[in-house]
Design a protein around this motif. Structure first.
Motif, short mmCIF file in Angstrom:
data_model
loop_
_atom_site.label_atom_id
_atom_site.label_comp_id
_atom_site.label_asym_id
_atom_site.label_seq_id
_atom_site.Cartn_x
_atom_site.Cartn_y
_atom_site.Cartn_z
N THR A 214 87.37 75.34 32.63
CA THR A 214 87.22 74.15 31.78
C THR A 214 85.93 74.12 31.04
N ASP B 152 88.18 70.68 37.19
CA ASP B 152 88.41 70.95 38.56
C ASP B 152 87.38 71.14 39.32
N ASP B 153 87.57 71.65 40.55
CA ASP B 153 86.17 71.95 41.19
C ASP B 153 85.58 73.18 41.42
#
Ligand code: G1P
Length: 289
Positions: free
Chosen positions: A7, A124-125
């Motif tokens: 991302t 996201d992580d």
């Protein structure tokens, strides 16, 4: 191997105060450099670096960017009917599949840290990029790719840095480091916009970052810093010592397109790189020098 960095977040809510009146009714990210708006370069570079998801943190009066990353049906049809295939391709080819670009509004101008925090539910992580389209870099390898590669070497957080004149440290986030001359200086501390006399070095952050997701926990504290804004620099500083944290002396030339002179210079530099324009633009530059 697909990049673990999926991302890229683009903070694009600012007013563009330093380039008014040009930005009175268009977003500053839509200012063109040669024939593409700033946001085009920024997104293109992230996509070239293998990023899947693009998140634009926008504000009021920024709809032009949503339209830019959408099909313009009337234009498309008109160009098709007139056989202008090359131009048609140039306005379509950079569009991403639906779902790859998301928009979230920063409802109040509370600072860069707040803008990044607004994107938290769309990241996201894993590690992610933050790239300000104002900071345009002309380089052989896109800065996004340079950051991802540096992260591959060091792990953890990596911020693009360059030396600035000491009298300009109060415009930047500045590194405290023991190896400022290295390509990947280890970050011991970060200070947002220090007075020249107090700056720990002159090695300064350009707003292209590769960050670990833990920065969102720090941003969630909503602590105000320099200029009474929620500063990304302060949130990043709290990760030092807990995670690897490096600067990256990137390859390339940076233009501050948030200023009139930086934007003009970028136009000349990028035009001189273009095979179709370089001779003509070089002649124009000579004419006025
Ligand atoms: C932001 C960051 C600063 C960084 C700068 C680079 O400041 O807060 O740390 O050095 O971008 O352009 P701004 O220019 O938004 O005031």
């Amino acid at each position: 191997m697909p990049s673990a960095v999926k991302t890229a977040v683009f903070p694009v809510a600012g007013f563009g105060t330093r380039v008014l009146p040009a930005t009175k009714s268009i977003p500053k990210e839509m200012l063109p450099v040669v024939d593409k708006p700033l946001i085009h370069y920024a997104v293109e570079q992230a996509v070239e670096a293998g990023v899947e998801r693009i998140v634009l943190v926008t504000g009021r009066n920024k709809q032009a960017m949503e339209d830019y990353f959408d099909i313009a049906y009337e234009l498309d049809r008109s160009l098709a009917e007139r056989g202008k295939d090359e131009i048609r391709k140039s306005v379509r080819d950079f569009l991403l599949e639906p779902g790859r670009v998301s928009y979230v509004r920063q409802m109040e101008p509370l600072g860069l840290g707040h803008a990044v925090w607004c994107a938290r539910n769309l990241v996201d992580d894993g590690p992610f990029l933050v790239m300000s389209p104002d900071d345009l870099i002309l380089s052989d390898t896109p800065s996004a790719k340079q950051l991802i590669d540096a992260h591959g070497e060091t792990g953890g957080n990596v911020v693009a840095v360059m030396d600035v004149p000491r009298e300009h440290t109060n415009r930047y986030g500045v590194l405290d480091t023991d190896n400022a001359e290295d390509r990947l200086p280890v970050v011991n501390g970060l200070v947002e916009k220090p007075d020249p006399a107090d700056a720990p070095s002159t090695l300064s952050i350009i707003a292209h970052y590769l960050l670990m997701p833990e920065v969102f926990d720090e941003l969630a504290r909503h602590e105000r810093g320099a200029g009474n804004e929620i500063q990304l620099t302060d949130a990043m500083a709290r990760l030092i010592g807990r995670q690897p944290f490096h600067g990256l002396r990137f390859e390339g030339t940076r233009f501050d397109c948030g200023t009139k002179e930086g934007w003009l210079e970028a136009n000349i530099a990028f035009a001189l790189q273009r095979p179709d324009l370089s001779d003509k633009v070089a002649a124009v530059v000579r004419k006025y020098s």
